[in-house]
Design a protein around this motif. Structure first.
Motif, PDB file in Angstrom:
ATOM      1  N   LEU A   1       8.506  -8.258  -2.401  1.00 51.76           N
ATOM      2  CA  LEU A   1       8.745  -7.555  -1.200  1.00 51.76           C
ATOM      3  C   LEU A   1      10.140  -7.531  -1.075  1.00 51.76           C
ATOM      4  O   LEU A   1      11.007  -6.609  -0.940  1.00 51.76           O
ATOM      5  CB  LEU A   1       8.032  -7.775   0.020  1.00 51.76           C
ATOM      6  CG  LEU A   1       8.192  -6.872   1.250  1.00 51.76           C
ATOM      7  CD1 LEU A   1       7.958  -5.500   1.094  1.00 51.76           C
ATOM      8  CD2 LEU A   1       7.519  -7.376   2.466  1.00 51.76           C
ATOM      9  N   ILE A   2      10.614  -8.642  -1.023  1.00 48.16           N
ATOM     10  CA  ILE A   2      11.965  -8.859  -0.968  1.00 48.16           C
ATOM     11  C   ILE A   2      13.023  -8.656  -1.961  1.00 48.16           C
ATOM     12  O   ILE A   2      14.035  -7.743  -1.936  1.00 48.16           O
ATOM     13  CB  ILE A   2      12.564 -10.559  -0.965  1.00 48.16           C
ATOM     14  CG1 ILE A   2      11.845 -11.208   0.422  1.00 48.16           C
ATOM     15  CG2 ILE A   2      13.891 -10.921  -0.831  1.00 48.16           C
ATOM     16  CD1 ILE A   2      11.937 -12.695   0.469  1.00 48.16           C
ATOM     17  N   PHE A   3      12.552  -8.452  -3.116  1.00 49.97           N
ATOM     18  CA  PHE A   3      13.093  -8.044  -4.423  1.00 49.97           C
ATOM     19  C   PHE A   3      13.279  -6.646  -4.453  1.00 49.97           C
ATOM     20  O   PHE A   3      14.085  -5.979  -4.772  1.00 49.97           O
ATOM     21  CB  PHE A   3      12.358  -8.405  -5.723  1.00 49.97           C
ATOM     22  CG  PHE A   3      12.872  -7.807  -7.076  1.00 49.97           C
ATOM     23  CD1 PHE A   3      13.883  -8.239  -7.748  1.00 49.97           C
ATOM     24  CD2 PHE A   3      12.070  -6.640  -7.729  1.00 49.97           C
ATOM     25  CE1 PHE A   3      14.460  -7.748  -8.683  1.00 49.97           C
ATOM     26  CE2 PHE A   3      12.579  -6.254  -8.742  1.00 49.97           C
ATOM     27  CZ  PHE A   3      13.832  -6.430  -9.437  1.00 49.97           C
ATOM     28  N   PHE A   4      11.994  -5.806  -4.129  1.00 49.14           N
ATOM     29  CA  PHE A   4      12.178  -4.357  -4.003  1.00 49.14           C
ATOM     30  C   PHE A   4      12.775  -3.920  -2.666  1.00 49.14           C
ATOM     31  O   PHE A   4      13.269  -2.645  -2.684  1.00 49.14           O
ATOM     32  CB  PHE A   4      10.780  -3.893  -4.169  1.00 49.14           C
ATOM     33  CG  PHE A   4      10.017  -3.762  -5.433  1.00 49.14           C
ATOM     34  CD1 PHE A   4      10.593  -3.176  -6.435  1.00 49.14           C
ATOM     35  CD2 PHE A   4       9.056  -4.773  -5.524  1.00 49.14           C
ATOM     36  CE1 PHE A   4       9.965  -3.514  -7.644  1.00 49.14           C
ATOM     37  CE2 PHE A   4       8.370  -4.990  -6.936  1.00 49.14           C
ATOM     38  CZ  PHE A   4       8.881  -4.170  -8.051  1.00 49.14           C
TER      39      PHE A   4
ATOM     40  N   LEU B   1      -0.806  -1.210  -8.068  1.00 50.35           N
ATOM     41  CA  LEU B   1      -1.703  -2.059  -7.205  1.00 50.35           C
ATOM     42  C   LEU B   1      -2.868  -2.688  -7.864  1.00 50.35           C
ATOM     43  O   LEU B   1      -3.454  -3.685  -8.058  1.00 50.35           O
ATOM     44  CB  LEU B   1      -1.985  -1.584  -5.722  1.00 50.35           C
ATOM     45  CG  LEU B   1      -0.731  -2.110  -4.985  1.00 50.35           C
ATOM     46  CD1 LEU B   1      -1.109  -1.748  -3.511  1.00 50.35           C
ATOM     47  CD2 LEU B   1      -0.841  -3.832  -4.710  1.00 50.35           C
ATOM     48  N   TRP B   2      -3.729  -1.459  -8.427  1.00 50.21           N
ATOM     49  CA  TRP B   2      -5.051  -1.846  -8.825  1.00 50.21           C
ATOM     50  C   TRP B   2      -4.990  -2.548 -10.214  1.00 50.21           C
ATOM     51  O   TRP B   2      -5.662  -3.437 -10.494  1.00 50.21           O
ATOM     52  CB  TRP B   2      -5.741  -0.406  -9.235  1.00 50.21           C
ATOM     53  CG  TRP B   2      -6.969  -0.520 -10.030  1.00 50.21           C
ATOM     54  CD1 TRP B   2      -7.213  -0.038 -11.398  1.00 50.21           C
ATOM     55  CD2 TRP B   2      -8.107  -0.952  -9.591  1.00 50.21           C
ATOM     56  NE1 TRP B   2      -8.595  -0.498 -11.517  1.00 50.21           N
ATOM     57  CE2 TRP B   2      -9.223  -0.832 -10.406  1.00 50.21           C
ATOM     58  CE3 TRP B   2      -8.320  -1.684  -8.232  1.00 50.21           C
ATOM     59  CZ2 TRP B   2     -10.437  -1.548 -10.306  1.00 50.21           C
ATOM     60  CZ3 TRP B   2      -9.874  -1.834  -7.948  1.00 50.21           C
ATOM     61  CH2 TRP B   2     -10.827  -1.838  -9.048  1.00 50.21           C
ATOM     62  N   GLU B   3      -3.528  -2.308 -11.023  1.00 50.58           N
ATOM     63  CA  GLU B   3      -3.446  -2.905 -12.287  1.00 50.58           C
ATOM     64  C   GLU B   3      -3.166  -4.451 -11.993  1.00 50.58           C
ATOM     65  O   GLU B   3      -3.717  -5.548 -12.693  1.00 50.58           O
ATOM     66  CB  GLU B   3      -2.484  -2.517 -13.148  1.00 50.58           C
ATOM     67  CG  GLU B   3      -2.786  -1.098 -13.688  1.00 50.58           C
ATOM     68  CD  GLU B   3      -2.921   0.193 -12.872  1.00 50.58           C
ATOM     69  OE1 GLU B   3      -2.437   0.091 -11.775  1.00 50.58           O
ATOM     70  OE2 GLU B   3      -3.263   1.050 -13.357  1.00 50.58           O
TER      71      GLU B   3
ATOM     72  N   ASN C   1       0.705  -1.110   0.029  1.00 52.45           N
ATOM     73  CA  ASN C   1      -0.164  -0.034   0.026  1.00 52.45           C
ATOM     74  C   ASN C   1       0.797   1.202   0.167  1.00 52.45           C
ATOM     75  O   ASN C   1       0.373   2.205  -0.666  1.00 52.45           O
ATOM     76  CB  ASN C   1      -0.769  -0.074   1.421  1.00 52.45           C
ATOM     77  CG  ASN C   1      -1.982   1.180   1.076  1.00 52.45           C
ATOM     78  OD1 ASN C   1      -2.385   1.331  -0.148  1.00 52.45           O
ATOM     79  ND2 ASN C   1      -2.405   1.605   2.116  1.00 52.45           N
ATOM     80  N   SER C   2       1.832   1.216   0.664  1.00 58.54           N
ATOM     81  CA  SER C   2       2.884   2.436   0.595  1.00 58.54           C
ATOM     82  C   SER C   2       4.037   2.161  -0.031  1.00 58.54           C
ATOM     83  O   SER C   2       4.865   3.227   0.361  1.00 58.54           O
ATOM     84  CB  SER C   2       2.949   2.830   2.115  1.00 58.54           C
ATOM     85  OG  SER C   2       3.704   1.833   3.110  1.00 58.54           O
ATOM     86  N   HIS C   3       4.115   1.239  -0.643  1.00 60.06           N
ATOM     87  CA  HIS C   3       5.451   0.872  -1.380  1.00 60.06           C
ATOM     88  C   HIS C   3       5.806   1.952  -2.579  1.00 60.06           C
ATOM     89  O   HIS C   3       4.802   2.137  -3.311  1.00 60.06           O
ATOM     90  CB  HIS C   3       5.583  -0.330  -2.171  1.00 60.06           C
ATOM     91  CG  HIS C   3       6.874  -0.818  -2.513  1.00 60.06           C
ATOM     92  ND1 HIS C   3       7.372  -0.602  -3.847  1.00 60.06           N
ATOM     93  CD2 HIS C   3       7.943  -1.516  -2.131  1.00 60.06           C
ATOM     94  CE1 HIS C   3       8.152  -1.050  -3.938  1.00 60.06           C
ATOM     95  NE2 HIS C   3       8.863  -1.463  -2.845  1.00 60.06           N
ATOM     96  N   PRO C   4       6.862   2.605  -2.720  1.00 64.55           N
ATOM     97  CA  PRO C   4       6.935   3.825  -3.569  1.00 64.55           C
ATOM     98  C   PRO C   4       6.624   3.532  -5.199  1.00 64.55           C
ATOM     99  O   PRO C   4       6.376   4.222  -5.813  1.00 64.55           O
ATOM    100  CB  PRO C   4       8.349   4.133  -3.269  1.00 64.55           C
ATOM    101  CG  PRO C   4       8.992   3.251  -2.721  1.00 64.55           C
ATOM    102  CD  PRO C   4       7.906   2.383  -1.819  1.00 64.55           C
TER     103      PRO C   4
END
Length: 160
Positions: free
Chosen positions: A154-157, A34-36, A25-28
């Protein structure tokens, strides 16, 4: 189609979407798309449901072969052209990768459930008594993969 299995598949789908929403939700970077991601994931599932309602199993296997060719051959060609000519087609390439990958996965799980002989006493054997149940179990399995992909992403980013 088992009503209990349908409800379970819907709840798992919803939990997966909520997980992605909470994690990113707050990831830059990911929050902007996210919607896509939710729309594409849900659209692939709906398309898969429609395919299974209309098409015979044998034809589904042929469709999978076509998707595999498009994904593994032409998508690589599209990537090469977009990198070479700097086309603004990266969105198309990423969306196609997502669609073909998940749809191929759904068809593969369904084929595995169709071709595997499960014991009638096993949980999977009880859950996959007919074609529509196998379709729902396939969706639930891909939803679990999508859930795990949230944490892989999440780990990748998080890698600098």
């Amino acid at each position: 189609m088992s009503k209990k299995l349908s409800i379970s598949a819907f709840i798992i789908w919803l939990i997966v979407l909520l997980t992605w929403q909470l994690v990113f939700n707050s990831h830059p970077i990911v929050s902007e798309i996210l919607w896509e991601i939710h729309t594409i994931f849900t659209s692939v599932i709906v398309f898969y449901l429609l395919l299974n309602a209309v098409v015979k199993d044998e034809i589904l296997d042929f469709i999978k072969i076509c998707f595999r060719i498009v994904f593994k051959v032409w998508l690589i060609i599209f990537i090469a052209f977009s990198m070479h000519n700097s086309f603004n087609q990266k969105g198309f390439v990423l969306t196609s990768t997502f669609i073909f990958g998940y749809l191929e996965g759904l068809i593969d799980v369904n084929a595995w459930l169709r071709n595997r002989k499960f014991s009638e006493d096993s949980k999977i054997g009880k859950l996959t008594e007919n074609k529509s149940d196998k379709v729902l179990v396939s969706i639930m399995a891909i939803a679990v993969v999508h859930f795990l992909c949230a944490f892989i992403a999440l780990i990748f980013f998080s890698i600098d």
